[in-house]
Design a protein around this motif. Structure first.
Motif, mmCIF file in Angstrom:
data_model
loop_
_atom_site.group_PDB
_atom_site.id
_atom_site.type_symbol
_atom_site.label_atom_id
_atom_site.label_comp_id
_atom_site.label_asym_id
_atom_site.label_seq_id
_atom_site.Cartn_x
_atom_site.Cartn_y
_atom_site.Cartn_z
ATOM 1 N N GLN A 1 0.343 48.595 54.689
ATOM 2 C CA GLN A 1 1.026 48.312 55.955
ATOM 3 C C GLN A 1 2.534 48.515 55.882
ATOM 4 N N MET A 2 3.131 48.646 57.063
ATOM 5 C CA MET A 2 4.582 48.814 57.183
ATOM 6 C C MET A 2 5.131 47.776 58.155
ATOM 7 N N SER A 3 6.445 47.597 58.130
ATOM 8 C CA SER A 3 7.120 46.699 59.058
ATOM 9 C C SER A 3 8.001 47.508 59.999
ATOM 10 N N TRP A 4 8.161 47.013 61.226
ATOM 11 C CA TRP A 4 9.045 47.648 62.196
ATOM 12 C C TRP A 4 10.172 46.690 62.561
ATOM 13 N N LEU A 5 11.367 47.239 62.657
ATOM 14 C CA LEU A 5 12.529 46.503 63.152
ATOM 15 C C LEU A 5 13.043 47.238 64.388
ATOM 16 N N ILE A 6 13.110 46.541 65.512
ATOM 17 C CA ILE A 6 13.517 47.190 66.762
ATOM 18 C C ILE A 6 14.810 46.556 67.276
ATOM 19 N N ASP A 7 15.849 47.380 67.351
ATOM 20 C CA ASP A 7 17.193 46.952 67.766
ATOM 21 C C ASP A 7 17.418 47.379 69.216
ATOM 22 N N PHE A 8 17.790 46.442 70.071
ATOM 23 C CA PHE A 8 17.920 46.732 71.502
ATOM 24 C C PHE A 8 19.356 46.976 71.957
ATOM 25 N N THR A 9 20.255 47.211 71.030
ATOM 26 C CA THR A 9 21.633 47.527 71.411
ATOM 27 C C THR A 9 21.645 48.763 72.306
ATOM 28 N N GLY A 10 22.290 48.658 73.447
ATOM 29 C CA GLY A 10 22.397 49.790 74.361
ATOM 30 C C GLY A 10 21.160 50.061 75.189
ATOM 31 N N PHE A 11 20.198 49.154 75.157
ATOM 32 C CA PHE A 11 18.944 49.363 75.894
ATOM 33 C C PHE A 11 19.189 49.302 77.398
ATOM 34 N N SER A 12 18.612 50.262 78.115
ATOM 35 C CA SER A 12 18.626 50.214 79.579
ATOM 36 C C SER A 12 17.314 50.789 80.088
ATOM 37 N N LEU A 13 16.915 50.412 81.274
ATOM 38 C CA LEU A 13 15.649 50.895 81.825
ATOM 39 C C LEU A 13 15.740 52.357 82.249
ATOM 40 N N SER B 1 16.504 40.417 69.465
ATOM 41 C CA SER B 1 17.414 40.104 70.554
ATOM 42 C C SER B 1 17.256 41.024 71.771
ATOM 43 N N PRO B 2 16.022 41.142 72.292
ATOM 44 C CA PRO B 2 15.835 41.998 73.470
ATOM 45 C C PRO B 2 16.556 41.416 74.691
ATOM 46 N N PRO B 3 17.220 42.256 75.490
ATOM 47 C CA PRO B 3 17.919 41.744 76.677
ATOM 48 C C PRO B 3 16.925 41.326 77.759
ATOM 49 N N ARG B 4 17.417 40.599 78.710
ATOM 50 C CA ARG B 4 16.545 40.104 79.774
ATOM 51 C C ARG B 4 15.862 41.244 80.531
ATOM 52 N N ILE B 5 16.590 42.366 80.712
ATOM 53 C CA ILE B 5 15.983 43.477 81.462
ATOM 54 C C ILE B 5 14.788 44.094 80.736
ATOM 55 N N PHE B 6 14.681 43.833 79.417
ATOM 56 C CA PHE B 6 13.542 44.359 78.672
ATOM 57 C C PHE B 6 12.229 43.799 79.196
ATOM 58 N N GLN B 7 12.257 42.596 79.757
ATOM 59 C CA GLN B 7 11.035 41.966 80.275
ATOM 60 C C GLN B 7 10.356 42.841 81.321
ATOM 61 N N GLN C 1 -0.361 39.826 68.307
ATOM 62 C CA GLN C 1 0.041 38.738 67.406
ATOM 63 C C GLN C 1 1.064 39.194 66.368
ATOM 64 N N LYS C 2 1.147 40.498 66.140
ATOM 65 C CA LYS C 2 2.085 41.024 65.145
ATOM 66 C C LYS C 2 3.478 41.276 65.724
ATOM 67 N N VAL C 3 3.610 41.170 67.039
ATOM 68 C CA VAL C 3 4.899 41.389 67.694
ATOM 69 C C VAL C 3 5.669 40.073 67.742
ATOM 70 N N LYS C 4 6.844 40.056 67.143
ATOM 71 C CA LYS C 4 7.661 38.837 67.082
ATOM 72 C C LYS C 4 8.993 39.051 67.811
ATOM 73 N N PHE C 5 9.257 38.214 68.794
ATOM 74 C CA PHE C 5 10.561 38.226 69.456
ATOM 75 C C PHE C 5 11.500 37.338 68.642
ATOM 76 N N VAL C 6 12.602 37.893 68.210
ATOM 77 C CA VAL C 6 13.539 37.105 67.401
ATOM 78 C C VAL C 6 14.937 37.143 68.030
ATOM 79 N N TYR C 7 15.619 36.005 67.945
ATOM 80 C CA TYR C 7 16.938 35.873 68.563
ATOM 81 C C TYR C 7 17.924 35.301 67.548
ATOM 82 N N PRO C 8 19.122 35.889 67.441
ATOM 83 C CA PRO C 8 20.085 35.492 66.403
ATOM 84 C C PRO C 8 20.516 34.032 66.473
ATOM 85 N N LYS C 9 20.452 33.418 67.663
ATOM 86 C CA LYS C 9 20.895 32.030 67.800
ATOM 87 C C LYS C 9 19.767 31.025 67.594
ATOM 88 N N SER C 10 18.574 31.547 67.338
ATOM 89 C CA SER C 10 17.417 30.675 67.106
ATOM 90 C C SER C 10 17.230 30.445 65.610
#
Length: 274
Positions: free
Chosen positions: A143-155, A186-192, A208-217
């Protein structure tokens, strides 16, 4: 009167032997293989397909046969970096130069760095990197791991829901049990608005393998530490390292890996004269 208690070790051994029997049963069910299919169908591969179908041999066989058809048509092992290098110019998807704590390959995704509009080419680029990540897994690791960075994300500038669905279908149907965990950092609100329709394409196991993570948590920070050494982890994901994507350097690395891929699949062997 004495009650017999099942020893945990015996139970594990029984479970293991039952699974080994299922692997043998599946191998018998799919019949004799040759060429790439034989190379593809290791015991570990059969285990992944069985795991994905709750160890139901008939369902795993059907799933595997669908993958045979897909690989024969799509030919993922024949994709070469120079064909899709333009998709990687911004580093929107790349293989990390570090591994997680279990030694697994890490793919870094930055949807905010989207640079093209072709859904088909985006999928092909990711399939290439999935194959590359698998090629670079240590022995015994599937198996592999994924790291997804949402900097600059827009719809407006990112992948369509259709392309996301195509990617999910390929991952779930043709790379079962390859994903260990995917961190959405740290996905932005618009990601929802994007996530809401996409999550319905995920099966329960993948979800179940998808984890939402936030730097302040605090929980998120601790979760990341359990999977990664913060010294290696880029600051974009709460670590101390710097994430520098150098397209020329990465292209050289992929070109070297293309040679390894060719050797693995036997493409460098010249056909024998008739």
């Amino acid at each position: 009167m004495y009650l017999l208690r099942r020893h945990p070790q015996n139970h594990q051994e029984n479970d293991s032997s039952q699974k080994d029997a299922k692997v043998n049963e599946l191998r018998t069910a799919i019949g004799p293989l040759s060429g790439r299919s034989l190379k593809f169908c290791t015991d570990a591969c059969l285990r992944r397909y069985l795991e994905a179908r709750n160890w139901n041999v008939d369902k795993a066989k059907k799933m595997l046969e669908e993958t045979f058809k897909w690989r024969a048509a799509y030919k993922p092992e024949e994709i070469r970096w120079h064909e899709i290098a333009h998709e990687g110019e911004t580093g929107k998807v790349s293989r990390a130069d570090f591994r997680d704590r279990l030694g697994r390959t890490v793919l870094i995704m930055r949807p905010g760095m989207q640079n093209t509009t072709s859904g088909e080419d985006n999928v092909r680029h990711l399939v290439y990197l999935l194959e590359n990540a698998i090629l670079n897994l240590p022995e015994g690791q599937e198996q592999m791991s994924w790291l997804i960075d949402f900097t600059g994300f827009s719809l407006n500038s990112n992948l369509s829901v259709k392309t996301a669905r195509d990617i999910i279908n390929i991952l779930q149907n043709h790379y079962p049990e390859r994903l260990a965990v995917a961190f959405l950092y740290s996905p932005p609100r618009i990601f929802q608005a994007f996530w809401k329709p996409v999550k319905y394409f995920l099966d329960a196991k993948t979800f179940q393998k998808v984890k939402f993570v936030y730097p302040k948590s605090k929980d998120s920070v601790e979760l990341m530490k359990t999977y990664f050494d913060v010294e290696n982890l880029p600051s974009e994901f709460g670590g101390k390292a710097t994430l520098n994507y150098d397209h020329e350097e990465f292209s050289r690395l992929m070109a070297q890996d293309d040679v390894k891929t060719a050797k693995f699949w036997g493409f460098d062997e010249k056909p024998t004269a008739l």
